[in-house]
Each structure stands twice: as structure tokens, then as C-alpha cells.
Write an enzyme that holds these catalytic residues in place. Structure first.
Site, PDB file in Angstrom:
ATOM      1  N   HIS A 100      18.404  -1.224  -3.539  1.00 16.54           N
ATOM      2  CA  HIS A 100      18.484  -2.161  -2.406  1.00 16.54           C
ATOM      3  C   HIS A 100      17.895  -3.508  -2.830  1.00 16.54           C
ATOM      4  O   HIS A 100      16.894  -3.557  -3.543  1.00 16.54           O
ATOM      5  CB  HIS A 100      17.736  -1.599  -1.199  1.00 16.54           C
ATOM      6  CG  HIS A 100      18.028  -2.369   0.053  1.00 16.54           C
ATOM      7  ND1 HIS A 100      17.446  -3.577   0.315  1.00 16.54           N
ATOM      8  CD2 HIS A 100      18.870  -2.111   1.080  1.00 16.54           C
ATOM      9  CE1 HIS A 100      17.917  -4.035   1.469  1.00 16.54           C
ATOM     10  NE2 HIS A 100      18.778  -3.159   1.958  1.00 16.54           N
ATOM     11  N   GLU A 149      26.120  -5.536  -0.745  1.00 14.61           N
ATOM     12  CA  GLU A 149      25.283  -6.212   0.239  1.00 14.61           C
ATOM     13  C   GLU A 149      24.878  -7.580  -0.304  1.00 14.61           C
ATOM     14  O   GLU A 149      23.923  -7.682  -1.093  1.00 14.61           O
ATOM     15  CB  GLU A 149      24.004  -5.408   0.487  1.00 14.61           C
ATOM     16  CG  GLU A 149      24.230  -4.048   1.084  1.00 14.61           C
ATOM     17  CD  GLU A 149      22.990  -3.596   1.837  1.00 14.61           C
ATOM     18  OE1 GLU A 149      23.083  -3.431   3.046  1.00 14.61           O
ATOM     19  OE2 GLU A 149      21.931  -3.464   1.211  1.00 14.61           O
ATOM     20  N   GLY A 155      19.793  -9.114   7.089  1.00 16.16           N
ATOM     21  CA  GLY A 155      18.799  -9.456   8.109  1.00 16.16           C
ATOM     22  C   GLY A 155      18.873 -10.887   8.603  1.00 16.16           C
ATOM     23  O   GLY A 155      17.947 -11.363   9.261  1.00 16.16           O
ATOM     24  N   GLY A 206      21.126  -2.097   8.789  1.00 17.05           N
ATOM     25  CA  GLY A 206      19.664  -2.099   8.882  1.00 17.05           C
ATOM     26  C   GLY A 206      19.215  -2.210  10.328  1.00 17.05           C
ATOM     27  O   GLY A 206      19.077  -1.217  11.041  1.00 17.05           O
ATOM     28  N   GLY A 207      19.013  -3.451  10.775  1.00 19.80           N
ATOM     29  CA  GLY A 207      18.443  -3.730  12.097  1.00 19.80           C
ATOM     30  C   GLY A 207      19.070  -2.932  13.228  1.00 19.80           C
ATOM     31  O   GLY A 207      18.362  -2.369  14.072  1.00 19.80           O
TER      32      GLY A 207
HETATM   33  P1  PGA Z   1      20.711  -5.642   8.136  1.00 17.92           P
HETATM   34  O1  PGA Z   1      20.228  -4.886   6.816  1.00 17.92           O
HETATM   35  O2  PGA Z   1      21.796  -4.802   8.746  1.00 17.92           O
HETATM   36  O3  PGA Z   1      19.484  -5.698   9.011  1.00 17.92           O
HETATM   37  O4  PGA Z   1      21.194  -6.987   7.717  1.00 17.92           O
HETATM   38  C1  PGA Z   1      21.167  -4.305   5.973  1.00 17.92           C
HETATM   39  C2  PGA Z   1      20.472  -3.677   4.808  1.00 17.92           C
HETATM   40  O5  PGA Z   1      19.534  -4.229   4.276  1.00 17.92           O
HETATM   41  O6  PGA Z   1      20.829  -2.599   4.369  1.00 17.92           O
END
Ligand code: PGA
Length: 224
Positions: A100, A149, A155, A206-207
Site C-alpha cells: 500500500h 491506486e 483519501g 478506504g474511508g
Molecule cells: P480511500 O483509500 O478510499 O480513503 O481514498 C483507499 C486506499 O488507501 O486503499
């Protein structure tokens, strides 16, 4: 319909108590989604301290979700203070995220170290979700899923365009014959536009995965 992967990455969030709360909400709503996830692999990746709770409660509540870790040691068991080996993880999870971008940035994890982690995970029978920020970053052999990603999208609320994400996923797929996911500011509102693309086999969220009601909306939107 293609088979989708929806991965919830809780990052460094949730106590055991908060994990139980999320799981009890999932349990309460389970009749609403259980039958709609037949073509989806849903994986919840918690912090090491809640993996046991996740495993136990998924079984107890018969939730159709798998459990994943967010990191694995590049060493075997032994004198490596603070590390959790792949063998130890394999008691509680089926999956592990490796590479990650938050670990590449904050823990300075580099490609050679990440290859060792992926290798240790595979030796212990874990399935690896390997994250890359672009189509040119090295991917070790024998990973099970790759997640594209872009760092700037994580984020930030600024997701990549579905068209560009599809193009990058296609480039990754031309070299690696595994499902490729998109991650970075995925929401219940934009998920359908990503998973509707030919080369995107799911999302890493993530969020939005932290709140069960939002996560359920995302699952529903992805399933349509
Ligand atoms: P996010 O994070 O959906 O909060 O942007 C994605 C991730 O880091 O896997």
C-alpha cells in the site's frame, strides 16, 4: 456479469469495540445483502489488533465477508520484535494487502522488501492484494490481485477518471494475468462507473468502508 472484488481497507482505525459495532450493524442488515453478493468477493482488512474479532464474528454472524491484514512481515517467525509473520496471520486471515502506498511512503517499503513480503505470504497460504501507484511499478510473481491506486487519489476525494483507471488496469493486466482493482476516493456514488469498465475487476475502498451504512451503499451500487 463479471465477478467483483470489493476490499475495505480500515487502515489504522477501529478499536475492538468499534469493530464489534460495525459487525453488529452488518449482522442486523445481513438479510438485505447476503443474497446479492454471490458474484462478489468482499474482504475487510483491519488492523492486527482486530483481526481475531473480525474472524470470530464473521463466522458467528455468518457474514459473507473474508478477512484480510494490511501488512505482513518479510521474515519468518523469530527474533523480529513488532513483526507479525505470515504463518501467524494465516491463523486469522485469508488475505493480506502488500505494498500500500501509505506503507511505501511512511515505512519506506521498497520493491525488494515488498517482494519478500508477498513471497512469505504466499508460502503461508495467504492470498496477496498487491498495490501499485501506476502501471510501471514492479509486481512480484504469484500475487493474486493487483490494486491500482494513484497516490494523489488516496483519501483526497479526487478519484481518477474511470477511463484512465481502466486504461492503467488494462496495461497492468497485459503483463499480469490476475484481477486488477482500482482504489482512491471510491464512494457509493462513483463505484459503478469504475466496476462498469472492462478492465476493472473491483475496488479497494478506504474511508467509505469505515461506516457500515456507507459500505453497504457501496456494495449495493457495485452490484447493480
Ligand atoms: P480511500 O483509500 O478510499 O480513503 O481514498 C483507499 C486506499 O488507501 O486503499
Amino acid at each position: 456479469m463479471k465477478s467483483l472484488f470489493i476490499v475495505g481497507n480500515w487502515k489504522s482505525n477501529k478499536t475492538i469495540q468499534e469493530t464489534r459495532q460495525w459487525l453488529s450493524e452488518a449482522h442486523a442488515e445481513s438479510s438485505q445483502f447476503k443474497d446479492h453478493l454471490s458474484d462478489m468477493t468482499v474482504i475487510i482488512c483491519g488492523a492486527a489488533t482486530v483481526l481475531g474479532t473480525l474472524k470470530q464474528s464473521m463466522a458467528e454472524f455468518q457474514l459473507p465477508f473474508s478477512v484480510g491484514a494490511q501488512n505482513v512481515s518479510m521474515f519468518d517467525d523469530g527474533a523480529y520484535t513488532g513483526e507479525v509473520s505470515a504463518r501467524m496471520l494465516s491463523e486469522v486471515v485469508q488475505w493480506v494487502i502488500v505494498g500500500h502506498s501509505e506503507r511505501r511512503v511512511h515505512q519506506q517499503e521498497a520493491d525488494d522488501q515488498l517482494s519478500k513480503k508477498a513471497q512469505k505470504a504466499k508460502e503461508a497460504g495467504l492470498r496477496v492484494i498487491y498495490c501499485v501507484p501506476d502501471a510501471i511499478t514492479m509486481v512480484p510473481d504469484a500475487v493474486d490481485v493487483i490494486a491500482y491506486e494513484p497516490t494523489w487519489a488516496i483519501g483526497t476525494g479526487k478519484a481518477d477518471t474511470p477511463e484512465n483507471a481502466n486504461e492503467v488496469c488494462a496495461q497492468i493486466k497485459s503483463r499480469h494475468n490476475v484481477p486488477v482493482l482500482y482504489g482512491g476516493s471510491v464512494t457509493d456514488e462513483n463505484v459503478a462507473s469504475f466496476v462498469g469498465k472492462t478492465h476493472i475487476d473491483g475496488v479497494l475502498a478506504g474511508g467509505v468502508s469505515l461506516d457500515f451504512a456507507k459500505f453497504l451503499r457501496l456494495l449495493r451500487a457495485a452490484a447493480l
